[in-house]
Motif scaffolding. Structure first.
Motif, PDB file in Angstrom:
ATOM      1  N   PRO A 264       0.662  -1.045   0.119  1.00  0.00           N
ATOM      2  CA  PRO A 264       0.087   0.037   0.004  1.00  0.00           C
ATOM      3  C   PRO A 264       0.624   1.272  -0.070  1.00  0.00           C
TER       4      PRO A 264
ATOM      5  N   ARG B 229      -8.649  -0.818  -2.776  1.00  0.00           N
ATOM      6  CA  ARG B 229      -8.091  -1.939  -2.307  1.00  0.00           C
ATOM      7  C   ARG B 229      -9.289  -2.738  -1.431  1.00  0.00           C
TER       8      ARG B 229
ATOM      9  N   SER C  32      -9.690  -3.513   2.666  1.00  0.00           N
ATOM     10  CA  SER C  32      -8.355  -2.728   3.339  1.00  0.00           C
ATOM     11  C   SER C  32      -8.962  -2.064   4.536  1.00  0.00           C
TER      12      SER C  32
ATOM     13  N   GLY D 182      -6.995   2.661  -0.259  1.00  0.00           N
ATOM     14  CA  GLY D 182      -7.840   1.863   0.778  1.00  0.00           C
ATOM     15  C   GLY D 182      -9.035   1.627   0.109  1.00  0.00           C
ATOM     16  N   ASP D 183      -9.899   1.236   1.108  1.00  0.00           N
ATOM     17  CA  ASP D 183     -11.324   0.482   0.381  1.00  0.00           C
ATOM     18  C   ASP D 183     -11.954   1.748   0.032  1.00  0.00           C
TER      19      ASP D 183
END
Length: 457
Positions: free
Chosen positions: A153, A254, A257, A428-429
């Motif tokens: 990440p 992601r 995450s 991130g999500d």
């Protein structure tokens, strides 16, 4: 009685003077810079080549890094095993490093072994073999590193930020070591071509630091490099311009995450920037130290993160200015908002006198700690060579730092930090963080998958 709850007062800054650097040229014009000192019977010899990643051709990005790594893989005279044995037999430490602006190749050894170490250093630079089997091993390592970056990440955030800060096709808009695609296009022949085109005595310098007299140093330098004759052109100037001039937000999705990696910044400054010293003081105030504004806010007061950092990455061209941190999904928007606010407040109000004094004292105090080995001193002299810094640059370093005032730092903030152009990248999500980021109203939000595609949120 001693108050055990109070930290001890800082002591006075101890005197320190950067060693004198003698300069000479070999018969072929190659520059030599020498620091003679006998604190320990060791010597570091470093070849500084103005052949960094900026010189890698389009489609073969990462070539300079790969070629530099593979120098240890043997010469036209010695196989990799024979070279390793020759270095080991006389206790020589070896290191090669390639960045955007240069490649450095160095050996360190006891002073008595310098006459044996210098020919090996010269061989690695002048006649690397790039034997196909050995070269493929180094190429596989670079491919693995590039693949790993797609899963890390922090690396994803750094690479995405560079891609969105710099204009398409710009020198710095991709990882310094290249991508899996570009590394896949590199073979041993390309490495040979790069060395032939970019490694030459007039675009290089030899730095020696340690227990060696000037006459002996020049003699071993002449023996190793004096008959090296290869004309190479100057390195092309980097292409670095901003991708946009307005605030934008990019989310690299992601799924599932639990943390967000955040980077906020914009196009920065070149190493030659006039107010460089004011800028490094300013950066310490913003996010370059544990007691910085960003760290005291996001870590100490709010508990969002274990740490947050800001940096300017000056190169021959303008590198990035960036703030980076990692936080939980739930506080991503709040953390990004605080980063923007701290940047805006510093630009509008400037640093305080106390902050500037603490920063200048810190820089002056740690300066000698970064010059304790022959290798550290050689690296500083190499930096002077690559960036054409004046001969007294490090001898006057502490004085220049001490001359930075509140007004100087505030002016540097206004000149070089542009809140209206901040590019925010969050890895991130997207389902969790996009609504938070949209609520900040800090620019349009674009969502990307990890393969580089994008879609409207």
């Amino acid at each position: 009685m001693t108050d055990r709850d109070a930290p001890p007062a800082a002591g006075p800054i101890r005197p320190f003077e950067f060693p004198s650097v003698a300069e000479a040229r070999l018969g072929n014009g190659m520059e030599v810079r020498l620091v003679s000192g006998a604190a320990l019977p060791v010597v570091t010899a470093m070849v500084v080549l103005k052949a960094g990643e900026t010189a890698s051709p389009a489609g073969r990005e990462g070539l300079a890094v790969l070629a530099g790594n593979a120098l240890e893989g043997g010469t036209t005279r010695l196989s990799s095993r024979e070279l390793a044995r020759a270095l080991e037999d006389i206790g020589v430490g070896f290191g090669a490093s390639t960045g955007w602006d240069s490649t450095t190749v160095a050996v360190s050894c006891l002073a008595e072994h310098l006459p044996g170490a210098m020919p090996l250093l010269a061989e690695m630079v002048r006649s690397p073999a790039f034997e196909s089997g050995e070269f493929e091993r180094y190429r596989a390592q670079r491919l693995a590193t590039a693949a790993q970056r797609r899963m890390d990440p922090a690396a994803l955030a750094a690479d995405a930020h560079a891609r969105f800060v710099f204009a398409r096709g710009g020198t710095y808009a991709r990882p310094v070591g290249g991508t899996e695609t570009s590394i896949g296009n590199i073979d041993a022949g390309a490495a040979h071509g790069f060395v032939a085109a970019r490694y030459g005595p007039l675009q290089a310098a030899l730095v020696m630091v340690g227990d060696v007299a000037e006459r002996e140093a020049l003699a071993v330098a002449e023996a190793g490099f004096g008959d090296w004759h290869r004309a190479v052109p100057p390195v092309p100037e980097p292409v670095a311009s901003p991708r946009q001039r307005e605030r934008v937000v990019h989310v690299v999705h992601r799924a599932e995450s639990v943390q967000s990696r955040i980077r906020v910044g914009h196009l920065g400054v070149p190493r030659s920037v006039e107010d460089y010293f004011a800028l490094i003081v300013l950066n310490l105030v913003l996010g370059g130290s544990f007691s910085s504004r960003l760290n005291l806010n996001l870590r100490e007061r709010r508990g969002f993160t274990y740490g947050v950092r800001s940096s300017f990455a000056p190169r021959r061209g303008p590198g990035p200015f960036a703030v980076s941190t990692a936080v939980e999904n739930a506080v991503t928007g709040a953390a990004v908002g605080e980063i923007h606010r701290e940047i805006e407040d510093l630009v509008e109000g400037g640093p305080t006198r106390k902050e500037v004094e603490a920063a200048t004292s810190y820089l002056a105090g740690v300066f000698p700690l970064r010059l304790e080995t022959t290798g550290q001193i050689a690296s500083r002299i190499a930096e002077m060579t690559v960036y054409d810094l004046p001969d007294d640059y490090y001898r006057s370093y502490r004085d220049r730092v001490g001359e930075v005032t509140v007004a100087h730092a505030a002016r540097a903030a206004r000149r070089h930090i542009r809140p209206a152009e901040l590019c925010t990248v969050v890895v991130g999500d997207a389902d969790d963080v996009v609504p938070q980021l949209e609520g900040l109203a800090i620019g349009p939000v674009t969502v990307h998958d990890t393969a580089g595609g994008s879609s409207a949120p």
